[in-house]
Structure formats: structure tokens, C-alpha cells
Design a protein around this motif. Sequence first.
Motif, PDB file in Angstrom:
ATOM      1  N   ASP B 105      53.666  89.322  56.980  1.00 28.54           N
ATOM      2  CA  ASP B 105      53.782  88.942  55.575  1.00 28.54           C
ATOM      3  C   ASP B 105      55.255  88.641  55.340  1.00 28.54           C
ATOM      4  O   ASP B 105      56.105  89.520  55.481  1.00 28.54           O
ATOM      5  CB  ASP B 105      53.309  90.126  54.711  1.00 28.54           C
ATOM      6  N   TRP B 107      56.966  88.312  52.874  1.00 30.93           N
ATOM      7  CA  TRP B 107      57.647  89.019  51.789  1.00 30.93           C
ATOM      8  C   TRP B 107      57.742  90.527  52.023  1.00 30.93           C
ATOM      9  O   TRP B 107      58.308  91.248  51.223  1.00 30.93           O
ATOM     10  CB  TRP B 107      56.921  88.763  50.459  1.00 30.93           C
ATOM     11  N   GLU B 264      52.326  93.011  40.804  1.00 26.26           N
ATOM     12  CA  GLU B 264      51.480  92.878  41.984  1.00 26.26           C
ATOM     13  C   GLU B 264      50.184  92.159  41.615  1.00 26.26           C
ATOM     14  O   GLU B 264      49.710  91.280  42.347  1.00 26.26           O
ATOM     15  CB  GLU B 264      51.186  94.261  42.581  1.00 26.26           C
ATOM     16  N   VAL B 267      51.136  88.397  41.249  1.00 25.65           N
ATOM     17  CA  VAL B 267      51.324  87.580  42.464  1.00 25.65           C
ATOM     18  C   VAL B 267      50.033  87.450  43.276  1.00 25.65           C
ATOM     19  O   VAL B 267      49.858  86.497  44.020  1.00 25.65           O
ATOM     20  CB  VAL B 267      52.465  88.101  43.377  1.00 25.65           C
ATOM     21  N   LYS B 268      49.114  88.382  43.097  1.00 26.71           N
ATOM     22  CA  LYS B 268      47.840  88.287  43.809  1.00 26.71           C
ATOM     23  C   LYS B 268      46.764  87.605  42.955  1.00 26.71           C
ATOM     24  O   LYS B 268      45.584  87.611  43.314  1.00 26.71           O
ATOM     25  CB  LYS B 268      47.375  89.675  44.239  1.00 26.71           C
ATOM     26  N   GLY B 269      47.162  87.053  41.819  1.00 30.32           N
ATOM     27  CA  GLY B 269      46.227  86.276  41.009  1.00 30.32           C
ATOM     28  C   GLY B 269      45.210  87.112  40.260  1.00 30.32           C
ATOM     29  O   GLY B 269      44.160  86.631  39.855  1.00 30.32           O
ATOM     30  N   ARG B 270      45.488  88.399  40.044  1.00 30.58           N
ATOM     31  CA  ARG B 270      44.522  89.256  39.364  1.00 30.58           C
ATOM     32  C   ARG B 270      44.897  89.584  37.927  1.00 30.58           C
ATOM     33  O   ARG B 270      44.274  90.442  37.317  1.00 30.58           O
ATOM     34  CB  ARG B 270      44.385  90.586  40.110  1.00 30.58           C
ATOM     35  N   SER B 271      45.927  88.960  37.395  1.00 27.99           N
ATOM     36  CA  SER B 271      46.308  89.263  36.016  1.00 27.99           C
ATOM     37  C   SER B 271      45.869  88.158  35.090  1.00 27.99           C
ATOM     38  O   SER B 271      46.072  86.976  35.371  1.00 27.99           O
ATOM     39  CB  SER B 271      47.824  89.429  35.907  1.00 27.99           C
ATOM     40  N   LEU B 272      45.286  88.538  33.957  1.00 25.43           N
ATOM     41  CA  LEU B 272      44.874  87.512  33.006  1.00 25.43           C
ATOM     42  C   LEU B 272      46.080  86.888  32.313  1.00 25.43           C
ATOM     43  O   LEU B 272      45.942  85.890  31.609  1.00 25.43           O
ATOM     44  CB  LEU B 272      43.857  88.092  32.005  1.00 25.43           C
ATOM     45  N   LYS B 274      48.730  85.866  34.172  1.00 24.93           N
ATOM     46  CA  LYS B 274      49.533  85.417  35.315  1.00 24.93           C
ATOM     47  C   LYS B 274      50.335  84.135  35.069  1.00 24.93           C
ATOM     48  O   LYS B 274      51.427  83.998  35.561  1.00 24.93           O
ATOM     49  CB  LYS B 274      48.683  85.293  36.578  1.00 24.93           C
ATOM     50  N   TYR B 329      58.577  94.434  46.541  1.00 28.47           N
ATOM     51  CA  TYR B 329      57.671  93.485  47.204  1.00 28.47           C
ATOM     52  C   TYR B 329      57.188  92.403  46.233  1.00 28.47           C
ATOM     53  O   TYR B 329      57.303  91.201  46.500  1.00 28.47           O
ATOM     54  CB  TYR B 329      56.462  94.213  47.811  1.00 28.47           C
ATOM     55  N   ARG B 333      58.117  88.300  46.254  1.00 26.58           N
ATOM     56  CA  ARG B 333      57.063  87.295  46.340  1.00 26.58           C
ATOM     57  C   ARG B 333      57.055  86.387  45.116  1.00 26.58           C
ATOM     58  O   ARG B 333      56.700  85.211  45.204  1.00 26.58           O
ATOM     59  CB  ARG B 333      55.725  88.030  46.467  1.00 26.58           C
ATOM     60  N   ILE B 393      40.981  92.574  34.553  1.00 24.09           N
ATOM     61  CA  ILE B 393      41.039  91.244  35.176  1.00 24.09           C
ATOM     62  C   ILE B 393      40.345  90.207  34.288  1.00 24.09           C
ATOM     63  O   ILE B 393      40.890  89.146  34.008  1.00 24.09           O
ATOM     64  CB  ILE B 393      40.430  91.281  36.600  1.00 24.09           C
ATOM     65  N   SER B 394      39.144  90.550  33.784  1.00 20.58           N
ATOM     66  CA  SER B 394      38.460  89.620  32.867  1.00 20.58           C
ATOM     67  C   SER B 394      38.960  89.790  31.442  1.00 20.58           C
ATOM     68  O   SER B 394      38.879  88.876  30.629  1.00 20.58           O
ATOM     69  CB  SER B 394      36.950  89.859  32.902  1.00 20.58           C
TER      70      SER B 394
END
Lengths: 475, 460
Positions: B105, B107, B264, B267-272, B274, B329, B333, B393-394
Motif C-alpha cells: 500500500d 500510503w 478513513e 478515503v475509502k468511499g464510505r462517507s456520505l 466524501k 494514514y 492518502r 454510510i446511507s
Amino acid sequence: MGAARVFRILGIMIDHDVVERTIAEALRTGADFAEVYAEDKRNTSVALDDGRVEQVTSGRDRGAGIRVIKGETTGFAHTSDLTAAGLAEAARAAAVAASQGDGGVRTIALTQAPAHRPNTIVTYPEDIAKADKVALMQRVDEAARSFGSEIVQVSAGYGDSRKRVLVANSDGLLADDDVVRLLVRISAVASGDTGMQTGFQSMGRTVGWETFDDLDVEALARDAARQAIVKLKARPAPSGAMPVVIKNGTGGVLFHEACGHGLEADHVQKGASVYAGKLGELVASPLVTLVDDGTMGTEWGTLGIDDEGHTTRRNVLIEDGVLVDYMWDHIRARKEGRDPSGNGRRQSYMHLPMVRMTNTYVMNGESDPDDIVAQTEQGVYIAHLGGGSVNTATGDFVFGMNEAYLIENGEITEPLREGNLIGNGPQVLRDIDLLGNDFAMGNPGTCGKDGQGVPVGDGQPTLRVKSLTIGGTAS
Amino acid sequence: MTDLATGPSAGHADGAELLTLADRVVGQAKPGEQIEAFVSRGGDTEVRVYQGEVEHFVSAQAEGIGIRVIRDGRTGFAYAGTLEETAIAEVLAEARDNVEFGTPDEWAGLAEPDGVPVTDQSLWNDELVEYPTDRKIELAMELERLAAGADPRLRIDEANYADAHGEAAVATTTGIRQWGRENGCYVSLSTLADDGDETQTGFGFSVGRTPEALDLERAAREGADRATRLLGATKPPSKRTTVVLDPLVTAQLLSIIASTLNGEAVVKGRSLFKDRLGDEVAPAFVDLVDDPTNPLAYTATDVDGEGLAARRNPLIENGVLRQFTHNSYSARRAGTVSTGNATRGGFAGTPGVGALALSLVPGTRSQSELIADIDDGLLVQSVTGIHSGVNPISGDFSTGAAGLLIRNGTVAEPVREFTIASTLQRMLLDIAEIGGDLDWLPMRAAGVSLVIRDVTMSGS
């Protein structure tokens, strides 16, 4: 059994006479009861997220907890030092904690209980290469991602543990256990015009690596992905009271919350349970027979002995709607002058045991699950329940619905967005009006009580509750 | 050093012993290897009293080490609940072995000193160390007596006194070297109120850095109020309404909001949130700040879980989303720098990301003034199932709730066994007013009364 016998089963290696001397030390201040609980636990986990194996973790926890009871007071201390001196120091600390007084000297003689193993381990996870565990997670990740282009993120986790336990007490009990656990978890995120949705699946077993011979982890992964994608089309859940059908093997948490906790003898004896004083009374629909069973094959809540050294059992709690028994640990059973039920559990050697569930389930009824839906004009069908919580004193509980659908004119129709359901335990037990013949166990759970988490299982056939309040936003 | 001092011990005033242990591990790094050693030790005491007798007295000590190794972008980790020399050697060997299985990885990497000065905190009190055991028992007994006398309908399920102390050290090959220690205590109470066949429950607590700071009377009063105020509560009809959240409920809501602002998750696309930096996510009077340097916060800390200085971070300013929380981290990223928000659950885990001491900037009016403006609404005094019915997330939000209806500007009858629902995105936008009653609580978010419009109440 000579005094020189060494308990090697644990890798803990405590001399028989050291255990006896530790208990004698703990009794020196005149206590009624003393107990040594020692454990040696090793675990390995793999975390795969965002397409990468982020981390493989190895852990080791080893130590002993000493419990001393004098009158109504329990003293407890623990140590990670398993030498005779370390154990003696913890025993003195526990004895002082239980009492400031001074008693006599009592010696005890331990009798080894025959080993009780509810299942057979073929391949210990420690004998499997880490690379194979990592490969398992990569298969899971691939299966979830390839299920549909809407899947934008996958997180997968694998964990195994082997915990060797020794319990000895001043009643002369001496027992041991060797508990293996395997857990797989997958969560998927799907993205679409309506934002993001999540899906989740898991499996947990108390056997060895051989469980993967007949368990399709890729199917689990695809199911997590499917849930997330289905929910992209979900509409807001309704708001208000209506009939609810819960799919088999997904709703055991309903009973765990609606009545399981309320049947734990510690809550009952303090008058902090709605089920206190109701033995012999009809507390549920006559369709309901509720069992707590720590001996169930490979299930997540299965144990050879509980964490007080008592052999686990199958305990019927509610029979045809009538409350027949509570669940018990050492202290509560002693107070009542009866045998414990194998429900004394603790998170680790650093924790005091208390009354806990093992595998809690409702037995089969007679209805065809399809008929249950067909007989429901309007309502909600829950295909996957989430976690929940309960207030044992009032019986009010909530639980989340991870995957749910509307029922319209006796058919399952549109998917619903997530939300909580709320109900009252005693009322819901009476309101179960249809019970299916398709019993299944559900996902592995971790039950939290008084700050301690322990693994539990649950299960039920498809069933209908006449009325539950759905906490959505649609009118 | 809240995050580092999660293990429970008195320890030595300079941390030399734990730092030496950590240094010794880090000193074994081979060329091309990054190593982080986190070492902690601590203890706690818990007294539970029931009907004037000690039900249990727990005295616990724990220690352990966690070692993270990074090589060629691959990470491995291992831990053990002991500080024995042979065990430490085994942990390092295991962590190295685990490196082999990580995916490279670009990063991956440990935190590096960033020059941000550490704000000193006074998190240790010798007074608590010397506090005698019989006084601890007496505090729990006193709390039980105070509460039992507060209302004839009340029973006390349990009264507790607990304290904990811990020290921790973290050292890395990148030059991080920190040690800290912390102690504190609390009393807590669990209550039952009976009226005929009906029983309701409540709780009360008080937290302090010394026993003198504990407010037993407030804990007893709140324990009595929470149980008795719900007697006679009924299930309300379903409708959309304006809610006033009690400070404790607001703190729970903020904890969930915090997870959507976690770097985190971003960067991993799990935040509404983002892609929404710079967007208006709340009305202009809303300011949300994470400030672990504020000594009033019970979770105040000098350094974060990676050993970087804790700092004040405005997350939402004038209703506009300004920044996310990051550890080293997630920051690397995201192409930014750590905000000093590494969290750590103890020696058995690696650092995560999270808010450390979150709070809304308070308004000026009291809760009763807020209520006086509402013709028809609901005062939410408690929520349940916040982890089963809220999906960060939703954004779906649905929890069980209990409280008092509001009618014509005053509180009316009690209600229970219903849910409140909306989405996290809507709830932020629907904030109508923030109260002036900021209350620091023993959690990572502070409480304050909060008015939110257009929430669905689901009952009968």
C-alpha cells in the motif's frame, strides 16, 4: 490424581497443588467460596478492506481471575502472572476485596470433571497457514465485487481463536475446556443515484478449519453484495404499528432481546425483570417454546463448560407459552438452593462471570412459511435483522432491520430503507400469531451486558408478530 | 494522554520504564523496516453496592504490548497481554511474519513528528492514587442512600464507584517518542421506579479527575428523575414534529455525525460527505469543533493515538463543511496532513481515526426557553438502538426514544415505546437552534440542547 499433576492442556501449565494452594490462600480470610479461572488464548485475524489485505494480526492473552465470595460480597482480582507467587498475590487481593475479616484455614481437594466436548475439532486453525486464511478473504472480496457493478467497496474479516480454560473452586470442582472459534464477516457498499447502501453477512462456528469444506463463503459474500444492491431501490420504511413477518434464521435476536435477557436470574432476583415472579404463567403465545442450549454442535454460543466450570445444558425456558425456568449462574443458583444451568459466562479472565445466554432459539411451529406471508394483507417482511437492545425492567426493546420489504396483498413487494423496530417484550411474545416449520439458526452474535461481550447464537422459524412499530419516515 | 492511556496503573512519574521497553523493540528494526511499539499498563477498582452491602469489589491490573511492522508498504501487527521479555520477542517475530501477507500500500507508514507543539494537560492526580479503599466503598453507599431517599417509588438496582489509572508509551523508528499517564473516577447509579404494575428505569452518574469532584447529589437526583418521570408514559401517535434533544442525546447524535466526517471513511468511499468539503451542510449558525486540547473535556488529551500533538480542528464552520478528521494514514492518502485524530483502543489494536472531543458551539438560551417557542413537539430525553437503526454510510437515522410531549410552549405528558427517524443529512440541515447549556460528558462528544425540525415520530 497425584499432587504433582500438571495441567498441560492449557499450555498454561499450573501444578495441581498450586491451584489447590491458590484456592486455600483465597479462603484464608474466612470466605465461603473461592474460584480460580485461568485461560490461554491465541488468535489470528485477517482484515481485508478496499481491495487490500490491510493487516494480519496475531494476539495472545493469558492469565487468571480469582473470585472470592464471603456472605453477599464478591471480591475479584486477576493477574497475567501464572506462577505460584503471582496466583497467590491475586488470591490475597481477591480475599481482601471480599472481606477485611480474618477466618481460619481451609484446605480443598479437587476432583477433575470428565471433559465435556459438544463437538470434535478436526483441523485446528493454528495448523492452517496464514496464507490460506488470507486467500479465503481474497475469494470473499472477489465474490462480492464481481456480484454487480454497483458494488464500490468491500470489507472482509477473518478471525480464529483457540482458548484453553481451566476452572477450579473450593467446592472441589476442577474442569477444563478447549474452545475453537472461526468467524467470517463481509460488508459491502453499493452506490447508485439514491446514494450509498450497505449489505452484511457473517458466519461463526465453534469448530476447526474443516467447517469451510461444506460452507460456501463466496455465497455469503454474494449475499452481502445482493443486499446492498437491492437497497439502492429501497423506499423509506413506513412509520407506525403493523404486522411484521420475520424470515427464518434472521430474527432470533428478537427473542434474545424481547425475553432472553429478562430470563437471566440476576435481573430476576433484583426485581429488575418483567418476568420476575411469573414462573408457571402464560407469558407468550402458546405457539412459543423457547430454549437456551449451550450444547448445540458447532453453533457460535456453544461451550463444553461455562466459565464457572459447569457443564453446559439444554434448558427449556418457555414451553408452549408457559414460563418454566430462568437461566442461572453460581451465585444466583446458590441463593436459590438449586443447580446452576451452565449460563455463568465472562468475557475473559479479567472479568467476573454473570448470567448469560448461549444459543437461544424458538422451536418449530406448524405453518408453511409461504402461507404466513400469503395470510398477511399489509405489513413488513424482514429478511435480515440487525442488532438490538432491551430494557429488562420495562421489556421495551428495539432492533434494526438490515433488509426488509413491504408486504402488500399477501405478497413481498418493494425493498425498504433501514430503520429500527420498537416493541415491548411481553406484548410481542403474546402477539406471535403464526409460527413456521422452517427453523434455522442465524448469524453469530456478540451479546453485551454490563460492559462484557460474549459470543451467542440465536435461531427461529419464520414467524409473524401481529403488531410491531416500524420506525421509518413514510406515512 | 487519553488515547494512549487506555490500559489501566500508577506507574512511574517519568515513564522511563515503559519508554525503555518501547525503545528496545524499536531499536531492533532492520534496514527498510518501520516499527512502532505501543506499551501500556494500568489498573482499576470497581465497587458495586446493593442494599447497603458491597455486592462486589474488583481490583484489576493489566498490561500489554502491541507491535506494528511496515516493510515495502506491507503492514503486520501482533500483541500480547503481558510485558514479559520472552513474550515481547515473540510478538515482534509474529508481527514481522504477518508483514509477509499484507498487500503493498503506497500510503502505508507510521506517523512522523510534525512540529505541532503539545498542549500540556493535567490528567494525573496523586490525590486519587492515595484515596483509601474504605472511602471508595463509602461513596457508593452514600450514593445509594441519597438516591433511595429521593423518592418513595424508587428502588436502587445498583450503585457503583469506579476508578482507573493507566500509563502508556509509544515509540517509532520515525522518531515518535511519547509517554503519558492519566487517572480518573466516577460514581454511577441504576434505578427502578414502581407505580402499581408499572416499572420504569433510570440512571445517574458523575465523573471526576478526583473523588472530590464527584457530584453525588446530582447523580442521585438524575437517577431518581430519569426513572420517575417516565411513570405513566404512553405510546404516542405517529406524526412529523419538532424535537428538542436533551444534551446527552445530542452527544450521541454527534458521535454518529463524527463517523461520517472520519477521514478513513472518506478515503475509502464510505462517507456520505466524501465529496462535500466546502458545501453548506447545516444552517449558518452551526459550528462543530473537535478540540481535545480543551481541559473541560473529559476526553482531553495531549497527544493522539499515534503520538502526535492533539489539536483544535473546526469541522463545520458557519454551516460549511471545512475538514475531516485524519490520522497519518488517511491524511497521506487524502493528500493532506494528520489532524491529530488517531484513536487507539489499547495495545491490542492499531490506530483508527475519530473525533476526540467534539462539540457544537453553544447558543445562548436555556432548554426551557427553547421549549417555550414550540407549540407542538417532543422533548427527547433518551434514545436506544442508536447502533442498530442508524447507518452512517446511507445516512438513515431511526432510534427508539422516550421523553415528554411539548404543548403550547411547555412540557406535557411522558411518552415511550416509539421511534424518531430522519436522515443524518436532513437532521443537520433541519437544526433550528442550539441551546446554551453545553455539558461535558464522559464521552467523545459534548452535550447541548438541540432543536431539530421535521423528524418523524412513529408510535401507535
